[in-house]
Write a protein that holds these residues in place. Structure first.
Motif, PDB file in Angstrom:
ATOM      1  N   TYR A  32     -27.009  -6.354   6.811  1.00 40.52           N
ATOM      2  CA  TYR A  32     -25.840  -5.730   6.197  1.00 40.52           C
ATOM      3  C   TYR A  32     -25.052  -6.761   5.384  1.00 40.52           C
ATOM      4  CZ  TYR A  32     -27.262  -2.433   9.781  1.00 40.52           C
ATOM      5  OH  TYR A  32     -28.017  -1.595  10.574  1.00 40.52           O
ATOM      6  N   MET A  33     -24.297  -6.296   4.408  1.00 39.62           N
ATOM      7  CA  MET A  33     -23.681  -7.177   3.426  1.00 39.62           C
ATOM      8  C   MET A  33     -22.161  -7.213   3.586  1.00 39.62           C
ATOM      9  SD  MET A  33     -24.230  -7.313  -0.691  1.00 39.62           S
ATOM     10  CE  MET A  33     -23.036  -6.098  -1.222  1.00 39.62           C
ATOM     11  N   GLU A  34     -21.609  -8.438   3.551  1.00 39.58           N
ATOM     12  CA  GLU A  34     -20.158  -8.589   3.591  1.00 39.58           C
ATOM     13  C   GLU A  34     -19.590  -8.369   2.201  1.00 39.58           C
ATOM     14  OE1 GLU A  34     -16.686 -11.588   5.292  1.00 39.58           O
ATOM     15  OE2 GLU A  34     -18.761 -12.297   5.177  1.00 39.58           O
ATOM     16  N   VAL A  35     -18.502  -7.589   2.116  1.00 41.21           N
ATOM     17  CA  VAL A  35     -17.894  -7.240   0.827  1.00 41.21           C
ATOM     18  C   VAL A  35     -16.379  -7.422   0.908  1.00 41.21           C
ATOM     19  CG1 VAL A  35     -19.714  -5.582   0.247  1.00 41.21           C
ATOM     20  CG2 VAL A  35     -17.674  -4.797   1.476  1.00 41.21           C
ATOM     21  N   GLU A  36     -15.723  -7.262  -0.235  1.00 37.62           N
ATOM     22  CA  GLU A  36     -14.261  -7.305  -0.300  1.00 37.62           C
ATOM     23  C   GLU A  36     -13.758  -6.061  -1.013  1.00 37.62           C
ATOM     24  OE1 GLU A  36     -12.746 -11.803  -0.549  1.00 37.62           O
ATOM     25  OE2 GLU A  36     -13.975 -11.222  -2.280  1.00 37.62           O
ATOM     26  N   THR A  37     -12.670  -5.501  -0.498  1.00 35.30           N
ATOM     27  CA  THR A  37     -12.060  -4.323  -1.113  1.00 35.30           C
ATOM     28  C   THR A  37     -10.577  -4.593  -1.349  1.00 35.30           C
ATOM     29  OG1 THR A  37     -11.590  -3.331   1.055  1.00 35.30           O
ATOM     30  CG2 THR A  37     -13.721  -2.801   0.037  1.00 35.30           C
ATOM     31  N   PRO A  38      -9.903  -3.768  -2.160  1.00 30.62           N
ATOM     32  CA  PRO A  38      -8.518  -4.071  -2.563  1.00 30.62           C
ATOM     33  C   PRO A  38      -7.520  -4.081  -1.408  1.00 30.62           C
ATOM     34  CG  PRO A  38      -9.493  -2.431  -4.027  1.00 30.62           C
ATOM     35  CD  PRO A  38     -10.428  -2.591  -2.868  1.00 30.62           C
ATOM     36  N   VAL A  39      -6.593  -5.029  -1.475  1.00 29.46           N
ATOM     37  CA  VAL A  39      -5.458  -5.050  -0.556  1.00 29.46           C
ATOM     38  C   VAL A  39      -4.336  -4.181  -1.104  1.00 29.46           C
ATOM     39  CG1 VAL A  39      -3.686  -6.521   0.480  1.00 29.46           C
ATOM     40  CG2 VAL A  39      -6.042  -7.325   0.345  1.00 29.46           C
ATOM     41  N   LEU A  40      -4.125  -4.229  -2.424  1.00 28.14           N
ATOM     42  CA  LEU A  40      -3.145  -3.361  -3.077  1.00 28.14           C
ATOM     43  C   LEU A  40      -3.820  -2.043  -3.439  1.00 28.14           C
ATOM     44  CD1 LEU A  40      -1.319  -5.872  -5.461  1.00 28.14           C
ATOM     45  CD2 LEU A  40      -0.370  -4.767  -3.430  1.00 28.14           C
ATOM     46  N   GLN A  41      -3.290  -0.943  -2.910  1.00 25.41           N
ATOM     47  CA  GLN A  41      -3.934   0.354  -3.108  1.00 25.41           C
ATOM     48  C   GLN A  41      -2.920   1.370  -3.629  1.00 25.41           C
ATOM     49  OE1 GLN A  41      -5.719   1.397   0.676  1.00 25.41           O
ATOM     50  NE2 GLN A  41      -7.169  -0.310   0.605  1.00 25.41           N
ATOM     51  N   SER A  42      -3.404   2.249  -4.486  1.00 28.50           N
ATOM     52  CA  SER A  42      -2.512   3.284  -5.022  1.00 28.50           C
ATOM     53  C   SER A  42      -2.253   4.377  -3.996  1.00 28.50           C
ATOM     54  CB  SER A  42      -3.113   3.892  -6.290  1.00 28.50           C
ATOM     55  OG  SER A  42      -4.401   4.419  -6.026  1.00 28.50           O
ATOM     56  N   ILE A  43      -3.201   4.540  -3.052  1.00 23.82           N
ATOM     57  CA  ILE A  43      -3.032   5.499  -1.952  1.00 23.82           C
ATOM     58  C   ILE A  43      -3.427   4.781  -0.668  1.00 23.82           C
ATOM     59  CG2 ILE A  43      -3.929   7.595  -0.895  1.00 23.82           C
ATOM     60  CD1 ILE A  43      -4.279   8.749  -3.679  1.00 23.82           C
ATOM     61  N   PRO A  44      -2.536   4.718   0.321  1.00 27.49           N
ATOM     62  CA  PRO A  44      -2.881   4.032   1.577  1.00 27.49           C
ATOM     63  C   PRO A  44      -3.707   4.946   2.467  1.00 27.49           C
ATOM     64  CG  PRO A  44      -0.638   4.831   1.702  1.00 27.49           C
ATOM     65  CD  PRO A  44      -1.162   5.242   0.349  1.00 27.49           C
ATOM     66  N   GLY A  45      -5.030   4.848   2.366  1.00 30.82           N
ATOM     67  CA  GLY A  45      -5.884   5.769   3.099  1.00 30.82           C
ATOM     68  C   GLY A  45      -6.674   5.084   4.188  1.00 30.82           C
ATOM     69  N   GLY A  46      -7.391   5.901   4.960  1.00 28.81           N
ATOM     70  CA  GLY A  46      -8.294   5.387   5.971  1.00 28.81           C
ATOM     71  C   GLY A  46      -7.719   5.339   7.367  1.00 28.81           C
ATOM     72  N   ALA A  47      -6.426   5.639   7.521  1.00 29.90           N
ATOM     73  CA  ALA A  47      -5.808   5.612   8.848  1.00 29.90           C
ATOM     74  C   ALA A  47      -4.505   6.389   8.789  1.00 29.90           C
ATOM     75  CB  ALA A  47      -5.545   4.178   9.306  1.00 29.90           C
ATOM     76  N   ALA A  48      -3.970   6.691   9.963  1.00 30.04           N
ATOM     77  CA  ALA A  48      -2.668   7.341  10.059  1.00 30.04           C
ATOM     78  C   ALA A  48      -1.654   6.274  10.442  1.00 30.04           C
ATOM     79  CB  ALA A  48      -2.704   8.458  11.100  1.00 30.04           C
ATOM     80  N   ALA A  49      -0.900   5.787   9.465  1.00 27.09           N
ATOM     81  CA  ALA A  49       0.062   4.706   9.720  1.00 27.09           C
ATOM     82  C   ALA A  49       1.077   4.659   8.588  1.00 27.09           C
ATOM     83  CB  ALA A  49      -0.659   3.368   9.831  1.00 27.09           C
ATOM     84  N   ARG A  50       2.222   4.044   8.866  1.00 26.51           N
ATOM     85  CA  ARG A  50       3.269   3.894   7.857  1.00 26.51           C
ATOM     86  C   ARG A  50       2.982   2.630   7.040  1.00 26.51           C
ATOM     87  NH1 ARG A  50       8.993   3.161  10.294  1.00 26.51           N
ATOM     88  NH2 ARG A  50       8.538   5.246  11.046  1.00 26.51           N
ATOM     89  N   PRO A  51       2.896   2.756   5.715  1.00 22.98           N
ATOM     90  CA  PRO A  51       2.513   1.591   4.904  1.00 22.98           C
ATOM     91  C   PRO A  51       3.706   0.775   4.423  1.00 22.98           C
ATOM     92  CG  PRO A  51       2.568   3.543   3.531  1.00 22.98           C
ATOM     93  CD  PRO A  51       2.951   3.989   4.927  1.00 22.98           C
ATOM     94  N   PHE A  52       3.411  -0.447   3.969  1.00 20.95           N
ATOM     95  CA  PHE A  52       4.365  -1.245   3.204  1.00 20.95           C
ATOM     96  C   PHE A  52       4.237  -0.827   1.739  1.00 20.95           C
ATOM     97  CE2 PHE A  52       3.860  -4.000   6.891  1.00 20.95           C
ATOM     98  CZ  PHE A  52       5.141  -4.513   7.071  1.00 20.95           C
ATOM     99  N   ILE A  53       5.364  -0.683   1.066  1.00 18.43           N
ATOM    100  CA  ILE A  53       5.363  -0.227  -0.327  1.00 18.43           C
ATOM    101  C   ILE A  53       5.846  -1.353  -1.224  1.00 18.43           C
ATOM    102  CG2 ILE A  53       6.231   1.512  -1.945  1.00 18.43           C
ATOM    103  CD1 ILE A  53       6.834   3.302   0.478  1.00 18.43           C
ATOM    104  N   THR A  54       5.148  -1.537  -2.353  1.00 14.73           N
ATOM    105  CA  THR A  54       5.587  -2.508  -3.350  1.00 14.73           C
ATOM    106  C   THR A  54       5.498  -1.856  -4.724  1.00 14.73           C
ATOM    107  OG1 THR A  54       5.281  -4.771  -4.160  1.00 14.73           O
ATOM    108  CG2 THR A  54       3.290  -3.538  -3.605  1.00 14.73           C
ATOM    109  N   HIS A  55       5.735  -2.639  -5.774  1.00 13.47           N
ATOM    110  CA  HIS A  55       5.764  -2.069  -7.124  1.00 13.47           C
ATOM    111  C   HIS A  55       5.016  -2.993  -8.068  1.00 13.47           C
ATOM    112  CE1 HIS A  55       7.348   0.508 -10.333  1.00 13.47           C
ATOM    113  NE2 HIS A  55       7.461  -0.598 -11.053  1.00 13.47           N
ATOM    114  N   HIS A  56       4.157  -2.395  -8.897  1.00 10.09           N
ATOM    115  CA  HIS A  56       3.425  -3.156  -9.906  1.00 10.09           C
ATOM    116  C   HIS A  56       4.182  -3.052 -11.230  1.00 10.09           C
ATOM    117  CE1 HIS A  56       0.319  -4.534 -12.607  1.00 10.09           C
ATOM    118  NE2 HIS A  56      -0.490  -4.814 -11.589  1.00 10.09           N
ATOM    119  N   ASN A  57       4.739  -4.173 -11.673  1.00 14.12           N
ATOM    120  CA  ASN A  57       5.604  -4.131 -12.849  1.00 14.12           C
ATOM    121  C   ASN A  57       4.853  -3.772 -14.123  1.00 14.12           C
ATOM    122  OD1 ASN A  57       7.867  -4.798 -11.367  1.00 14.12           O
ATOM    123  ND2 ASN A  57       7.608  -6.996 -11.655  1.00 14.12           N
ATOM    124  N   ALA A  58       3.681  -4.363 -14.329  1.00 13.33           N
ATOM    125  CA  ALA A  58       2.962  -4.133 -15.582  1.00 13.33           C
ATOM    126  C   ALA A  58       2.517  -2.684 -15.721  1.00 13.33           C
ATOM    127  CB  ALA A  58       1.755  -5.070 -15.677  1.00 13.33           C
TER     128      ALA A  58
END
Length: 572
Positions: free
Chosen positions: A202-228
């Motif tokens: 099996y292969m190790e991969v990397e996925t985004p830390v900053l996400q437009s939708i916080p999916g994959g679990a039921a939890a309260r997310p941290f929210i930030t803002h992308h200026n550009a």
């Protein structure tokens, strides 16, 4: 505001300046080549003395016994401590003896980092030590270390305050040797898990830390803002949906050690930033994943501790496969007598209240069942146990059970009453998945701030077709807690989240001068503890006047004493 230096800090800065005045750089830039380490010398010297005739070692001075023309000190490097013997005429073969008489005896302190060249020998007390032939200053420590004393196997004045240890982990690692071993074991765990997955193909991969939708679990997310882009973004709460996209894209097996972030409570088992390993394997189901998980954790326990057994508090736990398996329905029935099969949301809410469990109207059927299991069942599972076949309402990303559509093909692994792994036969029906997301949306509208968002792009990916897949998530921080016998997650994180440090306010010299206090007297007042004007005004003027004379003498201030009237005027 300024900073008041302690007496020790002042003396160490004076020593640093003295080194500079002697032409010795206290923070040299050039490479210092090391060819030996403390642990290796102590372990192997008796077997092969010839290999230790010309060694170079570097580390921190941790203790000193300064005598006349010869002294002992302890060096601590990354592997441990070793004794060093330094003789004046060996390190100062010429007429100038300053390196020993001044530098070593007067200007070096515990905590300073030095390099040593010499040879290993056995002392008269049969201790292995390094005979110093050359001594090099590598870094001057400007703050004193906590004094940790030990005698006859007992430790005194240890650096044990948890808040200080977590906030200053660098000091904790220096003065508490067992702490480093804990983090070495943490790395061994990650390496063992990687090896197990890589050997399986099996292969190790990397996925985004900053996400437009916080999916994959039921939890309260941290929210930030992308200026550009001028859009809100979320720190990921899970990487599940991205890894499944890669299965859609054609990978047979992918895994990731993921830093996740959940804007929720902090306690001994929860930190807002934590590490989870998630793996997804195509053409597998949750039954296969249970077998795989047993073998994985048995392999990891052996790699970390050399045995499948581990001690956690008062419990002895064994990660040797196989593990016990029981359905959630049977577990709740066993410990409460209540059968959740076929019950409505309201019936379950009433039952939960009757059990003394605090519930509210925002909780759906899944959350209610979860509360009952958490309060009445999970604490009973000490040895590794798979809890299987969760109700559909608790598992919006899980495939329906092949034999009972009210359940899902999901398991959680419990150890010492805590969940350390969660796995599914992954839901790959895009129509069913959309309905589950919409159920979550309705929960959100009822006030559940942990309900999942609808990820339209993930639904689109499923519509292209995802093969039957099983996924597994393991809480790495919690697993290493069990393998190293630590009840607090803060003990297994190098730098756990802390409240901002309260820094004592210290007035500037000009603040004292505005109060009519001559600048020359400011060091004495600060040394007496009056680091702010407010603190001074709360003091007794008579006592301040009487103490000034003693402090003037201690600090060797060559200034005239003020009159009592002058000192009293400072308080107006």
């Amino acid at each position: 505001m300024s900073t008041v230096l302690s007496e020790q800090e002042q003396l160490r800065r004076q020593a640093m300046q003295s080194l500079l005045d002697m032409g010795i750089e206290p923070f040299p830039a050039n490479e210092f080549v090391v060819n030996a380490h403390a642990a290796d010398i102590l372990e192997n010297y008796d077997r092969d003395k010839l290999n230790y005739k010309n060694i170079t070692i570097a580390g921190r001075i941790m203790s000193r016994r300064v005598m006349g023309s010869a002294s002992f000190f302890e060096i601590q490097d990354s592997t441990g401590r070793i004794q060093a013997y330094i003789k004046r005429d060996d390190v100062c073969p010429d007429e100038n003896k300053d390196l020993y008489n001044v530098v070593f005896k007067k200007l070096l302190d515990i905590g300073d980092i030095v390099g040593v060249k010499g040879y290993v020998f056995t002392t008269q007390t049969e201790a292995i030590a390094v005979h110093v032939e050359e001594l090099t200053v590598l870094s001057k420590s400007l703050r004193p270390l906590p004094v940790v004393k030990s005698a006859e196997g007992k430790t005194f004045d240890a650096f044990t305050d948890p808040e200080q240890r977590y906030r200053m982990r660098y000091v904790d690692l220096i003065v508490n040797p067992t702490i480093k071993e804990r983090f070495v074991k943490r790395t061994k765990l990650f390496n063992a898990m990687r090896q197990f997955f890589n050997d399986a193909g099996y292969m190790e991969v990397e996925t985004p830390v900053l996400q437009s939708i916080p999916g994959g679990a039921a939890a309260r997310p941290f929210i930030t803002h992308h200026n550009a882009l001028d859009i809100p973004l979320y720190l990921r709460i899970a990487n599940e949906l991205y890894l499944k996209r890669l299965i859609v894209g054609g990978f047979d097996g992918v895994y990731e050690f993921s830093k996740n972030f959940r804007n929720e409570g902090m306690d001994r088992t929860h930190n807002p930033e934590f590490t989870v390993m998630e793996i997804y394997v195509a053409y597998k189901d949750y039954n296969w994943m249970m077998d795989f998980t047993e073998r994985l954790l048995e392999h990891c326990a052996l790699a970390v501790n050399g045995t499948t057994e581990a001690t956690f508090g008062e419990h002895k736990i064994d990660f040797r496969a196989p593990f016990k398996r029981i359905s959630m329905t049977d577990s709740i029935k066993e410990f409460t007598g209540f059968d959740i099969t076929g019950k409505t949301e309201e019936e379950i809410r009433v039952a939960a209240k009757a059990m003394g469990i605090e519930v509210n109207e925002t909780m759906g059927k899944g959350k209610l069942i979860d509360e009952i299991f958490g309060a009445k069942c999970e604490g009973n599972y000490i040895q590794p146990t798979f809890i299987t076949d969760y109700p559909k309402e608790m598992s919006p990303l899980t495939k329906k059970h092949r034999d009972n559509p009210d359940l899902t093909e999901r398991f959680e692994l419990m150890v010492c009453g805590k969940e350390i792994a969660n796995a599914y036969s992954e839901l790959n029906d895009p129509i069913d998945q959309r309905e589950r997301f919409e159920d979550q949306l309705r929960l959100s509208e009822k006030g559940d701030d942990e309900a999942m968002f609808i990820d339209q792009d993930f639904l689109r990916a499923l519509e292209y077709g995802m093969p039957p897949t099983s996924g597994l998530g393991i809480g790495m921080d919690r697993l290493i807690m069990f393998l190293t016998n630590n009840a607090s997650i803060q003990e297994v994180l190098f730098f756990p989240q802390m409240r901002p440090e309260k820094v004592a306010k210290v007035a500037d010299v000009k603040d004292y001068e505005e109060q009519g206090i001559p600048a020359a007297w400011v060091p004495a007042l600060q040394k007496m503890g009056f680091t702010t004007i407010e603190a001074l005004k709360e003091a007794n003027p008579n006592k301040v006047f009487n103490d000034l004379g003693g402090m003037r003498k201690k600090l060797k201030l060559e200034i005239a004493m003020p009159s009592k009237d002058e000192v009293f005027a400072w308080f107006n």
